[in-house]
Write an enzyme that holds these catalytic residues in place. Structure first.
Site, PDB file in Angstrom:
ATOM      1  N   ASP A   1       0.684  -1.042   0.411  1.00 12.04           N
ATOM      2  CA  ASP A   1       0.229   0.426  -0.005  1.00 12.04           C
ATOM      3  C   ASP A   1       0.794   1.183  -0.480  1.00 12.04           C
ATOM      4  O   ASP A   1       1.762   1.357   0.547  1.00 12.04           O
ATOM      5  CB  ASP A   1      -0.583  -0.097   1.275  1.00 12.04           C
ATOM      6  CG  ASP A   1      -2.025  -0.577   1.298  1.00 12.04           C
ATOM      7  OD1 ASP A   1      -1.785  -1.557   0.339  1.00 12.04           O
ATOM      8  OD2 ASP A   1      -2.996  -1.305   1.988  1.00 12.04           O
ATOM      9  N   ASP A   2       0.384   2.523  -0.399  1.00 12.94           N
ATOM     10  CA  ASP A   2       0.152   3.377  -0.477  1.00 12.94           C
ATOM     11  C   ASP A   2       1.593   4.230  -1.761  1.00 12.94           C
ATOM     12  O   ASP A   2       1.709   5.691  -1.301  1.00 12.94           O
ATOM     13  CB  ASP A   2       1.167   3.661   0.794  1.00 12.94           C
ATOM     14  CG  ASP A   2      -0.032   3.335   1.971  1.00 12.94           C
ATOM     15  OD1 ASP A   2      -0.533   3.781   1.781  1.00 12.94           O
ATOM     16  OD2 ASP A   2       0.512   3.758   3.208  1.00 12.94           O
TER      17      ASP A   2
ATOM     18  N   HIS B   1      -5.958   3.118  -3.864  1.00 12.77           N
ATOM     19  CA  HIS B   1      -6.297   3.381  -2.833  1.00 12.77           C
ATOM     20  C   HIS B   1      -6.335   4.651  -2.367  1.00 12.77           C
ATOM     21  O   HIS B   1      -5.716   5.420  -1.726  1.00 12.77           O
ATOM     22  CB  HIS B   1      -4.881   2.846  -1.757  1.00 12.77           C
ATOM     23  CG  HIS B   1      -4.579   2.445  -0.768  1.00 12.77           C
ATOM     24  ND1 HIS B   1      -4.815   2.106  -0.189  1.00 12.77           N
ATOM     25  CD2 HIS B   1      -3.188   3.143   0.220  1.00 12.77           C
ATOM     26  CE1 HIS B   1      -4.755   2.061   1.287  1.00 12.77           C
ATOM     27  NE2 HIS B   1      -3.573   3.192   1.541  1.00 12.77           N
TER      28      HIS B   1
ATOM     29  N   HIS C   1      -4.674   8.949   0.003  1.00 11.87           N
ATOM     30  CA  HIS C   1      -4.918   8.347   0.982  1.00 11.87           C
ATOM     31  C   HIS C   1      -6.020   9.314   1.738  1.00 11.87           C
ATOM     32  O   HIS C   1      -5.712   9.227   3.309  1.00 11.87           O
ATOM     33  CB  HIS C   1      -4.028   8.389   2.349  1.00 11.87           C
ATOM     34  CG  HIS C   1      -3.778   6.792   2.625  1.00 11.87           C
ATOM     35  ND1 HIS C   1      -3.775   6.985   4.061  1.00 11.87           N
ATOM     36  CD2 HIS C   1      -2.774   5.936   1.975  1.00 11.87           C
ATOM     37  CE1 HIS C   1      -3.449   5.835   4.219  1.00 11.87           C
ATOM     38  NE2 HIS C   1      -3.403   5.015   3.685  1.00 11.87           N
TER      39      HIS C   1
ATOM     40  N   HIS D   1       3.326  -2.291   2.976  1.00 13.37           N
ATOM     41  CA  HIS D   1       3.952  -1.100   2.693  1.00 13.37           C
ATOM     42  C   HIS D   1       5.049  -0.677   1.534  1.00 13.37           C
ATOM     43  O   HIS D   1       6.123  -1.143   2.534  1.00 13.37           O
ATOM     44  CB  HIS D   1       3.302   0.065   3.121  1.00 13.37           C
ATOM     45  CG  HIS D   1       2.289  -0.253   4.586  1.00 13.37           C
ATOM     46  ND1 HIS D   1       2.241  -1.145   5.454  1.00 13.37           N
ATOM     47  CD2 HIS D   1       1.322   0.509   4.504  1.00 13.37           C
ATOM     48  CE1 HIS D   1       1.171  -0.942   5.383  1.00 13.37           C
ATOM     49  NE2 HIS D   1       0.470   0.757   4.262  1.00 13.37           N
TER      50      HIS D   1
HETATM   51 ZN   LIG Z   1      -2.543   2.872   3.047  1.00 17.36          ZN
END
Ligand SMILES: [Zn+2]
Length: 243
Positions: free
Chosen positions: A58-59, A109, A113, A203
């Site tokens: 993620d991210d 995503h 965020h 992440h």
């Molecule tokens: Zn995230």
């Protein structure tokens, strides 16, 4: 006396700043992985008897970390799913292209965020559609996977993503790598808990140094030796069986 003083100070801060006000709407914000299921289009794992695991990141994309992770995945012939932030995808389109060209999957995503804990589903919808467009312009592919930032969802957000034909993908193993947990503990936990159909949360955008590449370098050969292969979330969803 001291306790009462602390409570008074905390309630003053809470009232004056709103920091204790989790949700700005009147709707409850729930832990997605506990409160919703397949009927809502929400998956925390896939029910399968096949020895497959979905690694998710993620991210990102991050200019350095994502490339290091991609190198390790290549080395072990592992495919993964990257839930990217639209804003970062705009900054590093060449990394998005590398992810897609290497056979990995890209999921949504949100653009900034945006967590459901400080939003409403209309704002969330705008960010999802904006990010969908950014990903499509770079890769030519429309993603159908959404991961809610922080993993919290409201009922209306879950319905909205379902109406947009997205599946909401959460996880059943949370490495909390972003919090710089002890890497030996993370590795031990993954080795103990990884199972058929597991969705593992990592992440690829972390402040300061990340242990994630090293964790991957240890768990990938270990899990491969146990017979597991690493596939994208969509590939794994296609293997879902009613067990
Ligand atoms: Zn995230």
């Amino acid at each position: 006396m001291l306790t009462r003083l602390i409570c008074t100070v905390l309630s003053f801060i809470g009232i004056s700043t709103g920091i204790f006000q989790i949700n700005q709407s009147s709707e409850d914000v729930l832990r997605c992985w506990l409160s919703f299921g397949r009927n809502d289009g929400v998956y925390a794992e896939v029910k399968t008897s096949e020895k497959v695991i979905a690694l998710t990141f993620d991210d990102g994309p991050h200019p350095k970390l994502t490339n290091r992770i991609l190198d390790i995945l290549d080395k072990y012939d592992a495919k993964a799913t990257f839930f990217v932030i639209g804003k970062n995808a705009e900054l590093y389109p060449q990394i998005i292209k590398r992810i897609a060209d290497s056979g990995h999957e890209i999921g949504n995503h949100t653009y900034s965020h945006l967590a459901e804990t400080n939003s409403n589903s209309e704002k969330l919808k705008t960010e999802i559609l904006k990010t969908e467009d950014i990903i499509f312009k770079i890769t030519g592919t429309k993603t159908s996977l959404f991961r809610p930032p922080t993993g919290y969802c409201s009922k209306s957000a879950v319905q909205m993503t379902k109406d947009l034909s997205y599946k909401t993908i959460v996880w059943n193993i949370d490495t909390k790598d972003w919090a710089h947990r002890n890497k030996t503990e993370i590795i031990k936990e993954i080795k103990n808990r990884a199972d058929n159909g597991s969705i593992i949360l990592f992440h690829d955008f972390i402040a300061y140094n990340s242990d994630t590449p090293e964790i991957l370098s240890q768990i990938l050969p270990f899990l491969k030796s146990k017979g597991y292969s690493f596939i994208t979330v969509s590939e794994m969803l296609s293997l879902e069986e009613i067990l």
